[in-house]
Enzyme design. Structure first.
Site, PDB file in Angstrom:
ATOM      1  N   GLU A 164     -26.738 -57.517 -61.369  1.00 46.79           N
ATOM      2  CA  GLU A 164     -26.515 -56.385 -60.475  1.00 46.79           C
ATOM      3  C   GLU A 164     -25.015 -56.230 -60.196  1.00 46.79           C
ATOM      4  O   GLU A 164     -24.342 -57.197 -59.923  1.00 46.79           O
ATOM      5  CB  GLU A 164     -27.292 -56.601 -59.166  1.00 46.79           C
ATOM      6  CG  GLU A 164     -27.225 -55.452 -58.217  1.00 46.79           C
ATOM      7  CD  GLU A 164     -27.521 -54.124 -58.911  1.00 46.79           C
ATOM      8  OE1 GLU A 164     -28.621 -53.979 -59.461  1.00 46.79           O
ATOM      9  OE2 GLU A 164     -26.634 -53.245 -58.923  1.00 46.79           O
ATOM     10  N   LYS A 223     -21.654 -60.599 -66.323  1.00 43.40           N
ATOM     11  CA  LYS A 223     -21.626 -60.507 -64.856  1.00 43.40           C
ATOM     12  C   LYS A 223     -20.509 -61.387 -64.285  1.00 43.40           C
ATOM     13  O   LYS A 223     -19.719 -60.942 -63.444  1.00 43.40           O
ATOM     14  CB  LYS A 223     -22.994 -60.921 -64.287  1.00 43.40           C
ATOM     15  CG  LYS A 223     -23.044 -61.014 -62.782  1.00 43.40           C
ATOM     16  CD  LYS A 223     -22.787 -59.690 -62.087  1.00 43.40           C
ATOM     17  CE  LYS A 223     -22.513 -59.896 -60.617  1.00 43.40           C
ATOM     18  NZ  LYS A 223     -22.190 -58.666 -59.923  1.00 43.40           N
ATOM     19  N   CYS A 279     -19.658 -63.349 -53.305  1.00 46.51           N
ATOM     20  CA  CYS A 279     -19.721 -63.546 -54.756  1.00 46.51           C
ATOM     21  C   CYS A 279     -18.421 -63.837 -55.475  1.00 46.51           C
ATOM     22  O   CYS A 279     -18.420 -64.657 -56.385  1.00 46.51           O
ATOM     23  CB  CYS A 279     -20.407 -62.339 -55.381  1.00 46.51           C
ATOM     24  SG  CYS A 279     -22.145 -62.313 -54.921  1.00 46.51           S
TER      25      CYS A 279
HETATM   26  N1  LIG Z   1     -24.603 -59.619 -52.263  1.00 48.95           N
HETATM   27  C1  LIG Z   1     -24.191 -58.854 -53.262  1.00 48.95           C
HETATM   28  O1  LIG Z   1     -23.540 -57.833 -53.047  1.00 48.95           O
HETATM   29  C2  LIG Z   1     -24.524 -59.193 -54.675  1.00 48.95           C
HETATM   30  C3  LIG Z   1     -25.165 -60.367 -55.010  1.00 48.95           C
HETATM   31  N2  LIG Z   1     -25.469 -60.665 -56.309  1.00 48.95           N
HETATM   32  C4  LIG Z   1     -26.212 -61.873 -56.646  1.00 48.95           C
HETATM   33  O2  LIG Z   1     -27.581 -61.674 -56.284  1.00 48.95           O
HETATM   34  C5  LIG Z   1     -28.172 -62.901 -55.847  1.00 48.95           C
HETATM   35  C6  LIG Z   1     -28.753 -62.702 -54.461  1.00 48.95           C
HETATM   36  O3  LIG Z   1     -27.702 -62.393 -53.590  1.00 48.95           O
HETATM   37  P1  LIG Z   1     -27.979 -61.837 -52.113  1.00 48.95           P
HETATM   38  O4  LIG Z   1     -29.058 -60.826 -52.174  1.00 48.95           O
HETATM   39  O5  LIG Z   1     -26.661 -61.488 -51.561  1.00 48.95           O
HETATM   40  O6  LIG Z   1     -28.551 -63.163 -51.415  1.00 48.95           O
HETATM   41  P2  LIG Z   1     -29.285 -63.278 -50.007  1.00 48.95           P
HETATM   42  O7  LIG Z   1     -29.009 -64.643 -49.510  1.00 48.95           O
HETATM   43  O8  LIG Z   1     -28.959 -62.103 -49.149  1.00 48.95           O
HETATM   44  O9  LIG Z   1     -30.843 -63.155 -50.370  1.00 48.95           O
HETATM   45  C7  LIG Z   1     -31.534 -64.097 -51.111  1.00 48.95           C
HETATM   46  C8  LIG Z   1     -32.937 -64.221 -50.516  1.00 48.95           C
HETATM   47  O10 LIG Z   1     -33.727 -65.066 -51.375  1.00 48.95           O
HETATM   48  C9  LIG Z   1     -34.665 -65.760 -50.553  1.00 48.95           C
HETATM   49  N3  LIG Z   1     -35.199 -66.909 -51.282  1.00 48.95           N
HETATM   50  C10 LIG Z   1     -34.552 -68.030 -51.706  1.00 48.95           C
HETATM   51  N4  LIG Z   1     -35.406 -68.844 -52.358  1.00 48.95           N
HETATM   52  C11 LIG Z   1     -36.615 -68.233 -52.355  1.00 48.95           C
HETATM   53  C12 LIG Z   1     -37.888 -68.578 -52.884  1.00 48.95           C
HETATM   54  N5  LIG Z   1     -38.070 -69.712 -53.572  1.00 48.95           N
HETATM   55  N6  LIG Z   1     -38.911 -67.722 -52.682  1.00 48.95           N
HETATM   56  C13 LIG Z   1     -38.738 -66.566 -51.995  1.00 48.95           C
HETATM   57  N7  LIG Z   1     -37.550 -66.189 -51.482  1.00 48.95           N
HETATM   58  C14 LIG Z   1     -36.494 -67.011 -51.662  1.00 48.95           C
HETATM   59  C15 LIG Z   1     -33.846 -66.139 -49.341  1.00 48.95           C
HETATM   60  O11 LIG Z   1     -34.682 -66.432 -48.247  1.00 48.95           O
HETATM   61  C16 LIG Z   1     -32.985 -64.868 -49.139  1.00 48.95           C
HETATM   62  O12 LIG Z   1     -33.560 -63.981 -48.203  1.00 48.95           O
HETATM   63  C17 LIG Z   1     -27.068 -63.944 -55.938  1.00 48.95           C
HETATM   64  O13 LIG Z   1     -27.168 -64.600 -57.170  1.00 48.95           O
HETATM   65  C18 LIG Z   1     -25.801 -63.122 -55.903  1.00 48.95           C
HETATM   66  O14 LIG Z   1     -24.744 -63.758 -56.596  1.00 48.95           O
HETATM   67  C19 LIG Z   1     -25.174 -59.787 -57.306  1.00 48.95           C
HETATM   68  C20 LIG Z   1     -24.554 -58.597 -57.037  1.00 48.95           C
HETATM   69  C21 LIG Z   1     -24.192 -58.192 -55.697  1.00 48.95           C
HETATM   70  O1  LIG Z   2     -21.484 -59.715 -57.458  1.00 46.83           O
HETATM   71  C1  LIG Z   2     -21.293 -59.216 -56.372  1.00 46.83           C
HETATM   72  O2  LIG Z   2     -21.656 -59.698 -55.311  1.00 46.83           O
HETATM   73  C2  LIG Z   2     -20.508 -57.950 -56.230  1.00 46.83           C
HETATM   74  O3  LIG Z   2     -19.160 -58.355 -55.871  1.00 46.83           O
HETATM   75  C3  LIG Z   2     -18.274 -57.297 -55.609  1.00 46.83           C
HETATM   76  O4  LIG Z   2     -18.771 -56.487 -54.546  1.00 46.83           O
HETATM   77  P1  LIG Z   2     -18.560 -56.887 -52.997  1.00 46.83           P
HETATM   78  O5  LIG Z   2     -18.135 -58.304 -52.902  1.00 46.83           O
HETATM   79  O6  LIG Z   2     -19.778 -56.470 -52.290  1.00 46.83           O
HETATM   80  O7  LIG Z   2     -17.388 -55.930 -52.496  1.00 46.83           O
HETATM   81  P2  LIG Z   2     -15.979 -55.491 -53.118  1.00 46.83           P
HETATM   82  O8  LIG Z   2     -15.785 -54.070 -52.823  1.00 46.83           O
HETATM   83  O9  LIG Z   2     -15.840 -55.912 -54.533  1.00 46.83           O
HETATM   84  O10 LIG Z   2     -14.949 -56.288 -52.230  1.00 46.83           O
HETATM   85  C4  LIG Z   2     -14.825 -57.696 -52.322  1.00 46.83           C
HETATM   86  C5  LIG Z   2     -13.625 -58.159 -51.507  1.00 46.83           C
HETATM   87  O11 LIG Z   2     -12.409 -57.745 -52.116  1.00 46.83           O
HETATM   88  C6  LIG Z   2     -11.608 -57.046 -51.181  1.00 46.83           C
HETATM   89  N1  LIG Z   2     -10.833 -56.023 -51.916  1.00 46.83           N
HETATM   90  C7  LIG Z   2     -11.469 -55.127 -52.718  1.00 46.83           C
HETATM   91  C8  LIG Z   2     -10.752 -54.197 -53.429  1.00 46.83           C
HETATM   92  C9  LIG Z   2      -9.350 -54.162 -53.320  1.00 46.83           C
HETATM   93  O12 LIG Z   2      -8.636 -53.342 -53.937  1.00 46.83           O
HETATM   94  N2  LIG Z   2      -8.745 -55.064 -52.508  1.00 46.83           N
HETATM   95  C10 LIG Z   2      -9.452 -56.003 -51.798  1.00 46.83           C
HETATM   96  O13 LIG Z   2      -8.858 -56.824 -51.079  1.00 46.83           O
HETATM   97  C11 LIG Z   2     -12.589 -56.457 -50.185  1.00 46.83           C
HETATM   98  O14 LIG Z   2     -11.980 -56.150 -48.965  1.00 46.83           O
HETATM   99  C12 LIG Z   2     -13.598 -57.587 -50.091  1.00 46.83           C
HETATM  100  O15 LIG Z   2     -13.158 -58.566 -49.187  1.00 46.83           O
HETATM  101  C13 LIG Z   2     -18.179 -56.398 -56.844  1.00 46.83           C
HETATM  102  O16 LIG Z   2     -17.349 -55.277 -56.550  1.00 46.83           O
HETATM  103  C14 LIG Z   2     -19.555 -55.911 -57.277  1.00 46.83           C
HETATM  104  O17 LIG Z   2     -19.452 -55.180 -58.490  1.00 46.83           O
HETATM  105  C15 LIG Z   2     -20.460 -57.122 -57.496  1.00 46.83           C
HETATM  106  O18 LIG Z   2     -21.765 -56.713 -57.845  1.00 46.83           O
END
Ligand SMILES: NC(=O)C1=CN([C@@H]2O[C@H](COP(=O)(O)OP(=O)(O)OC[C@H]3O[C@@H](n4cnc5c(N)ncnc54)[C@H](O)[C@@H]3O)[C@@H](O)[C@H]2O)C=CC1
Ligand SMILES: O=C(O)[C@H]1O[C@H](OP(=O)(O)OP(=O)(O)OC[C@H]2O[C@@H](n3ccc(=O)[nH]c3=O)[C@H](O)[C@@H]2O)[C@H](O)[C@@H](O)[C@@H]1O
Length: 465
Positions: A164, A223, A279
């Protein structure tokens, strides 16, 4: 060729699972989408009739949930039932940095992923497509495949990688019009069917040419590469900000000048107090660990520098506050505007604010925090998690207020840690009347109107200016 999908289960109702599945449900009304999680409170919040109580704040999310919840989107703690009913299972659980054992502080902790795989293996009563939605080290699909193919069920589990790319704060827009959707899978006949099946779900709203199919390893590693490149851009511009502060160059002018080169591009060049979020650090550290584990030390060192520079930037900001406060902040009140790691989210994971506050607490400062979306308990939990100061000390030194004007009374300095839009529109004249003089503002996001603030009497310290 593709399979018909009637029922999707997503394990993990977090920042990714929740919004992603809500949009899939919105655009595929014929598919029933069940999001399951072991966290009862989280599921309860997702089911709350008051949409303001959803566990995640994202612009546009509550509207999508309102439209789909109870129609073809459901939230439940019944993980087993979810797995049993599904034709396709997304694994979207957390993959944090390991805090123990081998790889501590660098490798991704895959215990939650493994648990999911074992649970699927033991519960499934027919063939399933299993989709890695979480961010995972390259070759994790091999381990998943091992666990699933060794189950006694004898069913076929096709594993896909579908990382994602959404960013928090813009998750719904990013999901509705993604730059691309990446789907990795085996190049076998059944692998191709699985890839086409998942592609068709996205093609309900994403133009076909933006749905990219690769082999599973390329997808997993893309990713980590994307996040590493993005984080590297921020560390690169932040490195230049330090040089700007020594040379009277202006980092925002530099970002503009280089961003107009179409090979560089204008995005992600905003110098700041340092990147945060759940992340970037986790994924770059994971990349460092993977490179090291293949004996690629130079590659590991190269990416490790991105993290080191980010730590340096956060520390530099805190040190500047101390330096400009006549070299001591002991007993002084520093008002923080913002605690979230970026605007438009209530997420504080790895927020630069946490580390700046911690450093100031080392120097015995008092900190008063205002953030429009972050709760008091979240702030305390973030600081306590560092385990650097006792809970009593933190709670005696750090206060959280629900109004910016309550933060600034008799403050020795104001520090902007998050780029919330509302900060720009405050009545700064009123704020000036409340703070101690000299009135110092440390703008860690370069968002305030320096000229106007100077006219009011403030000293404004920027990043990279
Ligand atoms: N937060 C973001 O913006 C992004 C995160 N990712 C990736 O996506 C993944 C998830 O990230 P988030 O959604 O931020 O994490 P999160 O911590 O918000 O959510 C994960 C959820 O999984 C649940 N969980 C864990 N083990 C479980 C199990 N065995 N059965 C059922 N539920 C379970 C937890 O209770 C929690 O609610 C990570 O690998 C992260 O690196 C990728 C892109 C964007
Ligand atoms: O794998 C993930 O979790 C995600 O991580 C980032 O998304 P996110 O961390 O939600 O937010 P960003 O907008 O990337 O910002 C990350 C950090 O960098 C900082 N940032 C961002 C952009 C910039 O120009 N300068 C800067 O300091 C932001 O303030 C923030 O603290 C990536 O942008 C997403 O594509 C990815 O899916």
């Amino acid at each position: 060729m593709k399979k018909e999908i009637k029922n999707i289960c997503c394990i993990g109702a977090g920042y990714v699972g929740g919004p992603t599945m809500a949009v899939i449900a919105l655009k595929n009304p014929h598919i029933k989408v069940n999001i399951v999680d072991i966290n009862e409170q989280r599921i309860q919040d997702w089911n709350d009739t008051d949409l303001d109580k959803l566990p995640i704040y994202e612009p546009g999310l509550s509207e999508v949930v309102e439209h789909t919840r109870g129609r073809n989107l459901f939230f439940s703690t019944d993980v087993e039932q979810g797995i049993r009913d599904a034709d396709m299972i997304f694994i979207s659980v957390n993959t944090p940095t390991k805090t123990y054992g081998k790889g501590k502080g660098q490798a991704a902790d895959l215990k939650y992923i493994e648990l999911c795989a074992r649970q699927i293996a033991s519960i499934a009563q027919r063939d399933k497509i299993v989709v890695e939605k979480s961010t995972l080290p390259v070759r994790t699909a091999e381990a998943l495949s091992d666990i699933l193919s060794n189950s006694e069920s004898g069913f076929n589990f096709e594993i896909l990688s579908n990382p994602e790319f959404l960013a928090e704060g813009t998750a719904i827009d990013d999901l509705l019009s993604p730059d691309r959707v990446l789907i990795g899978g085996d190049n076998t006949e059944s692998g191709q069917i699985a890839k086409d099946t998942l592609s068709s779900i996205y093609e309900a709203w994403v133009p076909k040419e933006r749905v990219l199919q690769t082999n599973v390893w390329s997808s997993e590693l893309s990713k980590l590469t994307a996040n590493a490149f993005l984080a590297q851009r921020i560390s690169s511009i932040n490195a230049m900000s330090a040089l700007c502060e020594k040379t009277e160059a202006d980092v925002d002018e530099i970002a503009r000048a280089i961003g107009m080169d179409s090979r560089i591009g204008p995005k992600f060049l905003k110098s700041s107090v340092g990147f945060g979020g759940s992340c970037f650090q986790k994924d770059v550290l994971n990349l460092v660990y993977i490179a090291k584990s293949y004996g690629l030390d130079e590659v590991a060192e190269y990416w490790d520098q991105v993290i080191k520079l980010n730590d340096y930037q956060k520390r530099r900001f805190a040190d500047r506050i101390i330096k400009e406060s006549y070299n001591t902040v002991s007993g002084k009140k520093i008002a923080f505007f913002g605690w979230a790691f970026k605007k438009d989210t209530n997420d504080t994971r790895e927020s630069a604010a946490i580390y700046v506050a911690d450093h100031l607490l080392d120097e015995d400062a008092e900190i008063v925090i205002y953030d429009p979306k972050v709760t008091e308990e979240r702030v305390y939990a973030d600081l306590e998690y560092l385990n650097n100061h006792s809970s009593e000390y933190i709670r005696s030194r750090v206060k959280i207020v629900n109004n910016p004007f309550n933060a600034v009374g008799d403050a020795h300095a104001i520090a902007v840690l998050t780029e919330w839009d509302e900060f720009k529109d405050y009545n700064w004249e009123k704020i000036y009347s409340k703070v101690l003089k000299p009135a110092n503002i440390f703008d860690g996001r370069n968002i305030l109107d320096k000229q106007e603030l100077n006219t009011l009497g403030f000293n404004v310290y920027n990043i990279g200016k």
